[in-house]
Design a protein around this motif. Structure first.
Motif, PDB file in Angstrom:
ATOM      1  N   TYR A   1       0.814  -1.210   0.000  1.00 36.04           N
ATOM      2  CA  TYR A   1       0.000   0.000   0.000  1.00 36.04           C
ATOM      3  C   TYR A   1       0.851   1.265   0.000  1.00 36.04           C
ATOM      4  O   TYR A   1       0.356   2.349   0.293  1.00 36.04           O
ATOM      5  CB  TYR A   1      -0.929   0.004   1.222  1.00 36.04           C
ATOM      6  CG  TYR A   1      -1.846  -1.193   1.254  1.00 36.04           C
ATOM      7  CD1 TYR A   1      -2.964  -1.267   0.435  1.00 36.04           C
ATOM      8  CD2 TYR A   1      -1.579  -2.275   2.092  1.00 36.04           C
ATOM      9  CE1 TYR A   1      -3.798  -2.377   0.459  1.00 36.04           C
ATOM     10  CE2 TYR A   1      -2.406  -3.387   2.126  1.00 36.04           C
ATOM     11  CZ  TYR A   1      -3.515  -3.427   1.303  1.00 36.04           C
ATOM     12  OH  TYR A   1      -4.336  -4.527   1.323  1.00 36.04           O
TER      13      TYR A   1
ATOM     14  N   ILE B  89       2.835   4.505  -1.199  1.00 36.40           N
ATOM     15  CA  ILE B  89       2.523   5.517  -2.207  1.00 36.40           C
ATOM     16  C   ILE B  89       3.418   5.357  -3.438  1.00 36.40           C
ATOM     17  O   ILE B  89       3.027   5.713  -4.556  1.00 36.40           O
ATOM     18  CB  ILE B  89       2.677   6.928  -1.590  1.00 36.40           C
ATOM     19  CG1 ILE B  89       2.130   7.981  -2.560  1.00 36.40           C
ATOM     20  CG2 ILE B  89       4.123   7.208  -1.222  1.00 36.40           C
ATOM     21  CD1 ILE B  89       2.077   9.366  -1.959  1.00 36.40           C
TER      22      ILE B  89
ATOM     23  N   THR C 250       4.360   2.381  -4.671  1.00 35.60           N
ATOM     24  CA  THR C 250       3.737   1.313  -5.449  1.00 35.60           C
ATOM     25  C   THR C 250       2.585   1.857  -6.279  1.00 35.60           C
ATOM     26  O   THR C 250       2.421   1.506  -7.454  1.00 35.60           O
ATOM     27  CB  THR C 250       3.244   0.198  -4.513  1.00 35.60           C
ATOM     28  OG1 THR C 250       4.323  -0.252  -3.698  1.00 35.60           O
ATOM     29  CG2 THR C 250       2.690  -0.967  -5.308  1.00 35.60           C
ATOM     30  N   THR C 251       1.787   2.706  -5.683  1.00 35.99           N
ATOM     31  CA  THR C 251       0.677   3.325  -6.419  1.00 35.99           C
ATOM     32  C   THR C 251       1.192   4.174  -7.570  1.00 35.99           C
ATOM     33  O   THR C 251       0.616   4.189  -8.666  1.00 35.99           O
ATOM     34  CB  THR C 251      -0.160   4.177  -5.457  1.00 35.99           C
ATOM     35  OG1 THR C 251      -0.592   3.376  -4.365  1.00 35.99           O
ATOM     36  CG2 THR C 251      -1.371   4.754  -6.163  1.00 35.99           C
ATOM     37  N   GLN C 252       2.299   4.884  -7.341  1.00 33.91           N
ATOM     38  CA  GLN C 252       2.854   5.729  -8.392  1.00 33.91           C
ATOM     39  C   GLN C 252       3.294   4.908  -9.602  1.00 33.91           C
ATOM     40  O   GLN C 252       3.121   5.338 -10.744  1.00 33.91           O
ATOM     41  CB  GLN C 252       4.039   6.521  -7.832  1.00 33.91           C
ATOM     42  CG  GLN C 252       4.660   7.491  -8.838  1.00 33.91           C
ATOM     43  CD  GLN C 252       5.925   8.141  -8.301  1.00 33.91           C
ATOM     44  OE1 GLN C 252       6.625   7.559  -7.472  1.00 33.91           O
ATOM     45  NE2 GLN C 252       6.206   9.340  -8.762  1.00 33.91           N
TER      46      GLN C 252
ATOM     47  N   HIS D 195      -0.029   4.025 -11.557  1.00 31.69           N
ATOM     48  CA  HIS D 195      -0.973   5.070 -11.954  1.00 31.69           C
ATOM     49  C   HIS D 195      -0.308   6.326 -12.510  1.00 31.69           C
ATOM     50  O   HIS D 195      -1.016   7.252 -12.906  1.00 31.69           O
ATOM     51  CB  HIS D 195      -1.862   5.443 -10.759  1.00 31.69           C
ATOM     52  CG  HIS D 195      -2.745   4.328 -10.295  1.00 31.69           C
ATOM     53  ND1 HIS D 195      -3.934   4.013 -10.910  1.00 31.69           N
ATOM     54  CD2 HIS D 195      -2.600   3.434  -9.284  1.00 31.69           C
ATOM     55  CE1 HIS D 195      -4.499   2.984 -10.297  1.00 31.69           C
ATOM     56  NE2 HIS D 195      -3.699   2.606  -9.310  1.00 31.69           N
TER      57      HIS D 195
ATOM     58  N   SER E  96       1.693  -6.129  -8.043  1.00 32.98           N
ATOM     59  CA  SER E  96       0.240  -6.031  -8.106  1.00 32.98           C
ATOM     60  C   SER E  96      -0.393  -7.310  -7.603  1.00 32.98           C
ATOM     61  O   SER E  96      -0.028  -8.402  -8.019  1.00 32.98           O
ATOM     62  CB  SER E  96      -0.212  -5.780  -9.556  1.00 32.98           C
ATOM     63  OG  SER E  96      -1.611  -5.900  -9.672  1.00 32.98           O
TER      64      SER E  96
ATOM     65  N   ASN F 134      -4.410  -4.187  -3.360  1.00 36.69           N
ATOM     66  CA  ASN F 134      -3.719  -2.910  -3.482  1.00 36.69           C
ATOM     67  C   ASN F 134      -4.022  -2.209  -4.799  1.00 36.69           C
ATOM     68  O   ASN F 134      -3.442  -1.180  -5.096  1.00 36.69           O
ATOM     69  CB  ASN F 134      -2.203  -3.106  -3.350  1.00 36.69           C
ATOM     70  CG  ASN F 134      -1.600  -3.824  -4.537  1.00 36.69           C
ATOM     71  OD1 ASN F 134      -2.290  -4.546  -5.238  1.00 36.69           O
ATOM     72  ND2 ASN F 134      -0.314  -3.643  -4.753  1.00 36.69           N
ATOM     73  N   MET F 135      -4.909  -2.784  -5.616  1.00 33.45           N
ATOM     74  CA  MET F 135      -5.258  -2.184  -6.890  1.00 33.45           C
ATOM     75  C   MET F 135      -6.740  -1.789  -6.891  1.00 33.45           C
ATOM     76  O   MET F 135      -7.567  -2.425  -6.239  1.00 33.45           O
ATOM     77  CB  MET F 135      -4.986  -3.161  -8.042  1.00 33.45           C
ATOM     78  CG  MET F 135      -3.509  -3.476  -8.245  1.00 33.45           C
ATOM     79  SD  MET F 135      -2.576  -2.084  -8.893  1.00 33.45           S
ATOM     80  CE  MET F 135      -1.644  -1.595  -7.459  1.00 33.45           C
ATOM     81  N   SER F 136      -7.074  -0.766  -7.654  1.00 27.27           N
ATOM     82  CA  SER F 136      -8.458  -0.334  -7.781  1.00 27.27           C
ATOM     83  C   SER F 136      -9.152  -1.151  -8.863  1.00 27.27           C
ATOM     84  O   SER F 136      -8.522  -1.920  -9.599  1.00 27.27           O
ATOM     85  CB  SER F 136      -8.495   1.157  -8.141  1.00 27.27           C
ATOM     86  OG  SER F 136      -7.825   1.391  -9.365  1.00 27.27           O
TER      87      SER F 136
ATOM     88  N   PRO G 209      -5.088   0.186 -14.125  1.00 28.55           N
ATOM     89  CA  PRO G 209      -4.095   1.264 -13.996  1.00 28.55           C
ATOM     90  C   PRO G 209      -3.510   1.676 -15.343  1.00 28.55           C
ATOM     91  O   PRO G 209      -3.575   0.949 -16.342  1.00 28.55           O
ATOM     92  CB  PRO G 209      -3.026   0.639 -13.093  1.00 28.55           C
ATOM     93  CG  PRO G 209      -3.682  -0.503 -12.420  1.00 28.55           C
ATOM     94  CD  PRO G 209      -4.713  -1.014 -13.361  1.00 28.55           C
TER      95      PRO G 209
END
Length: 657
Positions: free
Chosen positions: A314, A316, A318-320, A323, A359, A363-365, A369
């Motif tokens: 989770y 930030i 990893t999100t970057q 996305h 992934s 942790n993914m929407s 992405p």
């Protein structure tokens, strides 16, 4: 009466000797007065002369014994004292307790009114006194100007024109400065003074070749500061401009990158690293490398950094990666740059696999992405590389004959990339794969390269995973109708054995996965039942193989596998040539629900043993067997090449597990 008196008197004499001995050690406890004691005193006064005649109560004799024992104890005590002094002297150089105030040459220098830091560093007693924590030495070293000078010994590169003696002296001073800064009191003063921290991190401003020894000292001190003062260090680094870019600039320096690894391996620093654009900087650094070797090394370091984010799903950062449009665009431009560069494609795939492995569900929407969409849009490009080898005419000599062309490292990496992409479990990925003809290509290369275990494993994983993610309709329309999967599997079991092809174990696994998928889809189950060749395969060879794979070695099925005494014995499943012995019951008209097993298959034609053995196609090694050609390049294949065989081609080489 006199005999009894003599015995009593002797006892009195022994009592006196005992009393002398007690006086040497500790004071004896007083005995309570009694009538017997009074009577003994009177008896002793009246019979004192008789005691001397016996020779057992002589005072002179007792005095001699006392002096002798005292002399022995004095000698032993002196010897013990000497040994303790000797041991204390031996341990004084490293024993940290009780020797802080021992006088040494360091005290002599510190007692002078004027002296330099170098005067202390040149002393042999400096390091032992430092490790003992001598107070007056530490009080001197914590002074701001002295601590700054110690830092300069590490952060300043030595002059190029120094002679050998000066270079050795400078290295020694750098080592002593490193030892000094490791002490708690110096670290505390250093982290509290931003001027000293600026002086220390100026080491990253060096753009020429750096001294490995000083790099190691720098990296270790950064790790020590971060372990002891993590919040204080991150607070300082936030105020330091372009510090992350300086770390990335030295990404090929193993010591500098180790300190960066330590900063990344803690979630307390991730927000700061995100604000400083760590991931885009790594992409940019990889893209600007000109020579292939530096580029590959940078890409591998990038992958190692990505692996550090696995415990932080989770984060930030990893999100970057998933996305950020900048990250996706940088990867696309690097990997698919014109003209086509196979080394860049290979390195880009390595980085993409590292990102995709981060992934997983949670942790993914729900929305696909940006990075995933970029990769999906490039599937056709990678599929063309998979179909068309770089050098189709190239021949690789194997132990069983020649292979034209070898599969190659690049195509193996594409298969690993598709596996990682499919493991993200995004429906958009599954839909995109069904729309391509990748599964036809996968089956073609599976049956063509009979002994490439790495290839077989990847194809097995892709097809087995896609079966678990589909409701059955696409399996029917693509795998069964378009790819002719049932016919090709039936032909393979008829024409091949595990001695003529290495993929038989994987075919067993995929066949069992297909039967399992049919239990959830009625139409698929009907199609399988109506296929005569498939039905014979399931009720014949496949059933036998599953039985063998799930039978304990040496028998004992009733105790280990839940088999009853009426179960068919292994002998009833012996192969006769390529046809199985028909000893099954009337229930064989229906599909045999196999027990899941490993990637093993029974060996036909092996009737020399009472219990047939099962072959195996499970990948054992992650890398293949290499041979070199005349130019020195490596080629890896699914088989060991014959002696004297040579090959060439760097990225497109045949690989096996």
């Amino acid at each position: 009466m006199s005999q009894e008196d003599g015995e009593v008197h002797n006892t009195e004499g022994e009592t006196e000797v005992s009393s002398h001995k007690v006086e040497e050690g500790a004071e004896p406890a007083q005995a309570a007065p009694s009538a017997e004691g009074t009577h003994e005193e009177e008896f002793e006064e009246g019979n004192g002369e008789g005691s001397d005649e016996d020779g057992s109560g002589s005072d002179d004799e007792y005095d001699d014994e006392e002096e002798y024992e005292d002399g022995e104890e004095d000698d032993e005590g002196q010897e013990l004292s000497n040994k303790l002094d000797e041991l204390r002297g031996m341990m004084s150089s490293f024993y940290p307790f009780g020797t802080q105030n021992q006088y040494s040459s360091v005290d002599l220098v510190l007692s002078k009114e004027e002296f330099e830091l170098e005067d202390l560093l040149e002393l042999d007693d400096f390091l032992p006194d430092l490790r003992r924590g001598k107070n007056n030495l530490l009080d001197y070293l914590v002074q701001t100007d002295v601590l700054e000078q110690l830092i300069s010994y590490i952060s300043t590169e030595p002059k190029q024109d120094e002679d050998e003696t000066e270079m050795e002296k400078t290295k020694r001073f750098a080592h002593l400065a490193y030892e000094a800064i490791q002490t708690d009191v110096l670290k505390e003063n250093m982290i509290a003074d931003h001027h000293l921290m600026d002086k220390f991190f100026d080491f990253l401003d060096i753009t020429t070749e750096m001294d490995p020894l000083r790099c190691a000292y720098f990296s270790r001190i950064v790790e020590l500061l971060f372990e002891r003062y993590p919040k204080e260090l991150i607070t300082y680094l936030r105020k330091k401009n372009c510090i992350v870019a300086k770390f990335v600039w030295h990404i090929n320096n193993q010591y500098i990158v180790e300190s960066l690894f330590r900063l990344i391996d803690s979630q307390i620093s991730h927000q700061w690293l995100h604000d400083e654009d760590l991931i885009p900087l790594l992409m940019f650094k990889m893209a600007e490398c000109e020579d292939a070797e530096t580029q590959e090394k940078t890409a591998n370091t990038f992958v190692e950094i990505l692996d550090l984010f696995v415990p932080f799903p989770y984060s930030i950062l990893t999100t970057q990666m998933f996305h950020s449009e900048i990250v996706a665009e940088q990867w696309d431009q690097f990997t698919l740059s014109k003209p086509t560069n196979y080394e860049k494609i290979l390195n880009g795939l390595n980085v993409a696999i590292g990102i995709l492995n981060l992934s997983y569900e949670g942790n993914m929407s729900d929305e696909t992405p940006v990075f995933m969409m970029t990769v999906i849009n490039r599937l056709e490009f990678f599929l063309e590389l998979l179909k068309n080898p770089r050098d189709p005419a190239r021949t690789f000599n194997m132990t069983y004959g020649s292979l034209t062309p070898p599969f190659g490292f690049l195509r193996v990496k594409i298969l690993e990339f598709i596996c990682a992409l499919l493991n993200t479990r995004y429906q958009s990925v599954v839909d995109a794969l069904w729309k391509t003809d990748i599964f036809t290509t996968l089956l073609d290369i599976l049956f063509f390269y009979k002994w490439n275990n790495t290839l077989h494993y990847c194809v097995d994983q892709i097809i087995a995973t896609i079966m678990t993610l589909d409701n059955g309709d696409m399996i029917i329309s693509v795998l069964i109708e378009k790819c002719k999967l049932l016919d090709r599997f039936v032909d393979a079991f008829k024409n091949e054995t595990d001695r003529t092809a290495g993929f038989m174990g994987h075919l067993v696994h995929l066949s069992n996965e297909l039967i399992k998928a049919a239990t959830y889809h009625q139409r698929l189950s009907t199609i399988l039942d109506e296929h005569a060749g498939w039905k014979d395969l399931v009720n014949g060879k496949l059933k036998e193989i599953n039985y063998l794979n799930n039978t304990p070695i040496g028998g004992g099925g009733s105790s280990g596998m839940g088999m009853n005494d009426d179960s068919q014995s292994p002998q009833s499943f012996m192969y006769q040539g390529h046809e199985a012995e028909e000893t099954s019951s009337d229930d064989d008209n229906t599909l045999y629900p196999p027990i899941e097993s490993g990637f093993e298959s029974a060996r036909p034609d092996d009737t020399s043993s009472d219990v047939p053995q099962a072959g195996s196609d499970t990948p054992v090694h992650s890398e293949g067997t290499a041979s070199t050609d005349a130019s020195g390049s490596e080629a890896v294949s699914g088989e060991v090449p014959q002696s004297g065989d040579v090959t060439a081609d760097q990225p497109d080489q045949s690989a096996s597990a």
